[in-house]
Design a protein around this motif. Structure first.
Motif, PDB file in Angstrom:
ATOM      1  N   GLY A 158     -55.082  45.066 -51.508  1.00  0.00           N
ATOM      2  CA  GLY A 158     -55.385  46.478 -51.254  1.00  0.00           C
ATOM      3  C   GLY A 158     -56.813  46.815 -51.613  1.00  0.00           C
ATOM      4  O   GLY A 158     -57.189  46.802 -52.786  1.00  0.00           O
ATOM      5  N   PRO A 218     -59.210  49.903 -50.675  1.00  0.00           N
ATOM      6  CA  PRO A 218     -59.348  51.186 -49.973  1.00  0.00           C
ATOM      7  C   PRO A 218     -60.813  51.530 -49.670  1.00  0.00           C
ATOM      8  O   PRO A 218     -61.349  52.538 -50.146  1.00  0.00           O
ATOM      9  CB  PRO A 218     -58.724  52.171 -50.946  1.00  0.00           C
ATOM     10  N   GLU A 221     -56.941  51.998 -46.658  1.00  0.00           N
ATOM     11  CA  GLU A 221     -56.882  50.535 -46.719  1.00  0.00           C
ATOM     12  C   GLU A 221     -57.589  49.887 -45.534  1.00  0.00           C
ATOM     13  O   GLU A 221     -57.677  50.476 -44.443  1.00  0.00           O
ATOM     14  CB  GLU A 221     -55.427  50.060 -46.733  1.00  0.00           C
ATOM     15  N   THR A 246     -49.203  46.823 -55.992  1.00  0.00           N
ATOM     16  CA  THR A 246     -50.339  47.520 -55.392  1.00  0.00           C
ATOM     17  C   THR A 246     -50.425  48.928 -55.966  1.00  0.00           C
ATOM     18  O   THR A 246     -49.688  49.282 -56.897  1.00  0.00           O
ATOM     19  CB  THR A 246     -50.226  47.525 -53.857  1.00  0.00           C
ATOM     20  N   ALA A 250     -50.102  53.833 -52.443  1.00  0.00           N
ATOM     21  CA  ALA A 250     -49.936  53.053 -51.211  1.00  0.00           C
ATOM     22  C   ALA A 250     -48.563  52.385 -51.104  1.00  0.00           C
ATOM     23  O   ALA A 250     -48.324  51.629 -50.154  1.00  0.00           O
ATOM     24  CB  ALA A 250     -51.027  51.992 -51.124  1.00  0.00           C
ATOM     25  N   TYR A 286     -47.015  50.052 -47.938  1.00  0.00           N
ATOM     26  CA  TYR A 286     -46.694  48.634 -48.049  1.00  0.00           C
ATOM     27  C   TYR A 286     -45.213  48.367 -47.809  1.00  0.00           C
ATOM     28  O   TYR A 286     -44.838  47.297 -47.313  1.00  0.00           O
ATOM     29  CB  TYR A 286     -47.149  48.085 -49.400  1.00  0.00           C
ATOM     30  N   ARG A 302     -58.493  42.303 -53.097  1.00  0.00           N
ATOM     31  CA  ARG A 302     -58.095  43.405 -53.958  1.00  0.00           C
ATOM     32  C   ARG A 302     -59.346  43.945 -54.647  1.00  0.00           C
ATOM     33  O   ARG A 302     -60.139  43.174 -55.220  1.00  0.00           O
ATOM     34  CB  ARG A 302     -57.093  42.930 -55.011  1.00  0.00           C
ATOM     35  N   HIS A 355     -50.455  46.464 -38.536  1.00  0.00           N
ATOM     36  CA  HIS A 355     -51.492  47.231 -39.218  1.00  0.00           C
ATOM     37  C   HIS A 355     -52.059  48.323 -38.320  1.00  0.00           C
ATOM     38  O   HIS A 355     -52.332  49.443 -38.780  1.00  0.00           O
ATOM     39  CB  HIS A 355     -52.606  46.284 -39.695  1.00  0.00           C
ATOM     40  N   ILE A 381     -54.145  51.165 -40.131  1.00  0.00           N
ATOM     41  CA  ILE A 381     -54.970  50.437 -41.100  1.00  0.00           C
ATOM     42  C   ILE A 381     -56.118  49.794 -40.339  1.00  0.00           C
ATOM     43  O   ILE A 381     -55.906  49.085 -39.356  1.00  0.00           O
ATOM     44  CB  ILE A 381     -54.131  49.379 -41.843  1.00  0.00           C
TER      45      ILE A 381
END
Length: 632
Positions: free
Chosen positions: A352, A354, A363, A389, A393, A397, A450, A589, A594
């Motif tokens: 993750g 952002p 994301e 996460t 979020a 997820y 991440r 996604h 995303i």
């Protein structure tokens, strides 16, 4: 000359004696040493188990099912005390220095001869099992010291908590021998002993004895304590004394005999004649890697498997975004991360980033597909997998994981959790049962794309914009893991601002744009660098497949007991990333809005690179390397 000096002189003479001479000395009670280590160098020795014929078939099955500790050299006929395939002029009733007698599984005596039991032996079967004393000459010829031989001691033998594969009345845990070996000789000793399969083959564990359930190396269950030298590492081999434990487990056996630990039967077989030259094919050459310092733990895989994983590492190390990642690359980080994950039972993945703080969701689509790809392979390998996460979020997820499951990309839904800092010990309580560092919930933490905490405590995207308000402090878990024995960490990144990249932060500051500000300050044990982080996730999945298909690594994982896991290979194949699956992941996604990391495009691209031709080609290349047939 005192008795000890005389014993040393005798041992030195016996080291070059012929087996027939040794057996005659034992038979006539002239043999004066406590064990046969270092005796008749170059000739194979055997562990002995003698059972009533009604137990023989089950014990033979037990040997075949646990061939590491119990390599069967010869099963006698009923009532046969000679062993023509192994030795001439031999008599098992007299030719071991010392025997144990068992009644209903209990040791009831120690004997120097079995001649008084000749009548009972006529209804019994003798099993001759390979012994690690047989590889001592080969090890010494490779300039590798054997400390117990140097110190004139019997080998140290330990009961473990590793269960053998049961058969009939026989059910016990593995017994191992331990030899302290200099760290720079670990590869050599593994390669020398690997070819000697009927002398237990390569080590089954290297490192902390606690990982086998052994508490104290100075207190062996059998044999003598052996003093290590500075720089030595404990190395453990499967041991034929496992057969003695198996006899103890057979409580219905009215009478049985074994050799006394360390007091072997010396055969006429030479290692040179039966084993030939050192293996040269890469699939038959073990390589040793350290995968943990706390506790100390090494793993083994074949040279062929290692080279294929290095091929994966080279593939993902290209730099399509021209960020300068070549300066961050560390050789064999993928190898060591995959080896560590292969040993893990429970894995926590986090992802993750952002970066698109002006969009909802913020994301990017680099990270989650790679996380799902790793999770799919870990599931196929029967490991527990969870994903942590940001709290904000979680719902997003859940949708990604559910869709991946519906599409058949995941075998089962991944357990999804959030981490919020709540008190000084929050990370410890999250990672360990009741906050007890001896009871970790996870063996390995993996971060892929991440957001990682910088030195000033903030979180930055590549454009140097602070996104801390969107990021939960999952870095705390990686920091806490550094203090918890048994938890290893991996970071996967492509720009240096990702969690785990603290391992290469100086290179990030020097070579990556805005590096002095954005560099992650939190290090992982292993830093896997890729041109796109998803590629790193795909490569980890492929590397795990390669290791699982490696016979040398599989044997090491199962401690040379039980059977190879070949029947599971179809599941591993099905879990590999593919162009079709990753195309579906990217469509998922897009469905959930995303975006691509670099351009914020909502479409079939990642980090500004089109899926077709760029990402699809990379996936296909990784797959081809994983499935490539071994060279002949």
């Amino acid at each position: 000359m005192d008795n000890e000096d005389m014993r040393i002189v005798l041992i030195r003479g016996l080291s070059s004696a012929l087996p027939v001479t040794i057996r005659n000395l034992i038979r006539t009670k002239v043999f004066g040493t406590r064990n046969t280590s270092g005796i008749a160098e170059g000739y194979k020795q055997a562990n002995i188990v003698i059972l009533h014929k009604s137990f023989a078939d089950d014990f033979e099955k037990f040997c075949h099912a646990n061939s590491g500790p119990l390599p069967l050299l010869y099963r006698s006929k009923t009532g046969e005390w000679r062993c023509p395939p192994l030795a001439t002029d031999a008599d098992i009733r007299t030719d071991c220095p010392l025997y144990n007698k068992y009644e209903y599984g209990e040791v009831t005596g120690t004997l120097s001869s079995l001649m008084d039991y000749t009548e009972q032996l006529q209804e019994m079967v003798t099993f001759y099992l390979g012994c690690s004393f047989s590889f001592e000459e080969a090890v010494l010829k490779a300039a590798i010291p054997i400390r117990n031989v140097e110190q004139r001691h019997n080998i140290s033998m330990f009961k473990t908590q590793v269960p053998c594969f049961p058969s009939g009345n026989f059910k016990c845990n593995l017994v191992v021998t331990m030899r302290p070996i200099p760290e720079d000789k670990l590869n050599a000793v593994s390669q020398v002993t690997h070819r000697l399969q009927d002398a237990h083959g390569a080590p089954i564990h290297i490192g902390d004895p606690g990982l086998l359930g052994i508490g104290n190396l100075s207190r062996p269950d059998y044999g003598d304590p052996v003093q290590p030298q500075p720089g030595d590492v404990p190395v453990f081999w499967a041991c034929g004394v496992t057969g003695l434990e198996a006899v103890r487990s057979a409580k219905t056996a009215t009478l049985a005999f074994t050799h006394s630990p360390g007091c072997m039967f010396v055969t006429d077989l030479t290692s040179e004649k039966t084993e030939g030259k050192l293996a040269v094919h890469p699939s038959e050459i073990p390589h040793v890697f350290c995968i943990s310092k706390n506790p100390l733990h090494y793993s083994i895989a074949s040279a062929e498997a290692i080279e294929r994983i290095r091929g994966l590492e080279r593939l993902i190390g290209i730099d399509p975004g021209e960020r300068g990642i070549k300066h961050l690359l560390l050789q064999d980080e993928l190898v060591k991360a995959a080896l560590s994950l292969s040993h893990a039972k429970s894995v926590l993945i986090t992802t993750g980033f952002p970066t698109h703080y002006e969009h909802n969701p913020p994301e990017e689509n680099d990270g989650p597909p790679g996380a799902i790809a790793m999770a799919a392979m870990l599931q196929a390998l029967n490991k527990e997998v969870a994903l942590v996460t940001d709290q904000r979020a979680i719902a997003l997820y859940e949708k990604i994981i559910n869709d991946a499951f519906q599409e058949g990309i995941l075998k089962t839904r991944i357990r999804l959790v959030a981490y919020k800092k709540a008190g000084l010990n929050a990370a410890l309580m999250f990672l360990c049962h009741d906050g007890d560092t001896h009871k970790p919930r996870f063996d390995h933490l993996v971060a892929i794309e991440r957001a990682g905490m910088a030195a000033d405590g903030n979180y930055y995207n590549a454009r140097k914009i602070n996104i801390k308000h969107l990021v939960d402090p999952i870095d705390d878990l990686f920091l806490a893991a550094q203090t918890i024995p048994g938890i290893t960490t991996t970071g996967i990144g492509d720009g240096g601002n990702e969690l785990g990249m603290g391992k290469v932060k100086e290179a990030v500051k020097k070579h990556i744009k805005n590096g002095s500000t954005i560099a992650c300050d939190v290090a992982a044990d292993f830093a896997v660098i890729a041109g796109v982080s998803n590629w790193g996730g795909y490569a980890v999945s492929c590397a795990l497949y390669i290791l699982s298909s490696c016979e040398i690594h599989d044997r090491y994982l199962r401690k040379a007991v039980g059977f190879p896991r070949k029947t599971e290979k179809d599941d591993w194949n099905a879990a590999l990333p593919s162009v079709h699956k990753e195309e579906k992941m990217l469509e998922i996604h897009v469905k959930h809005k995303i975006r691509s990391g670099k351009t914020a495009t909502l479409g079939m691209e990642v980090d500004g690179l089109p899926f077709y031709d760029v990402h699809s080609t990379m996936i296909q290349q990784l797959l081809e390397e994983s499935l490539r047939k071994p060279s002949s």
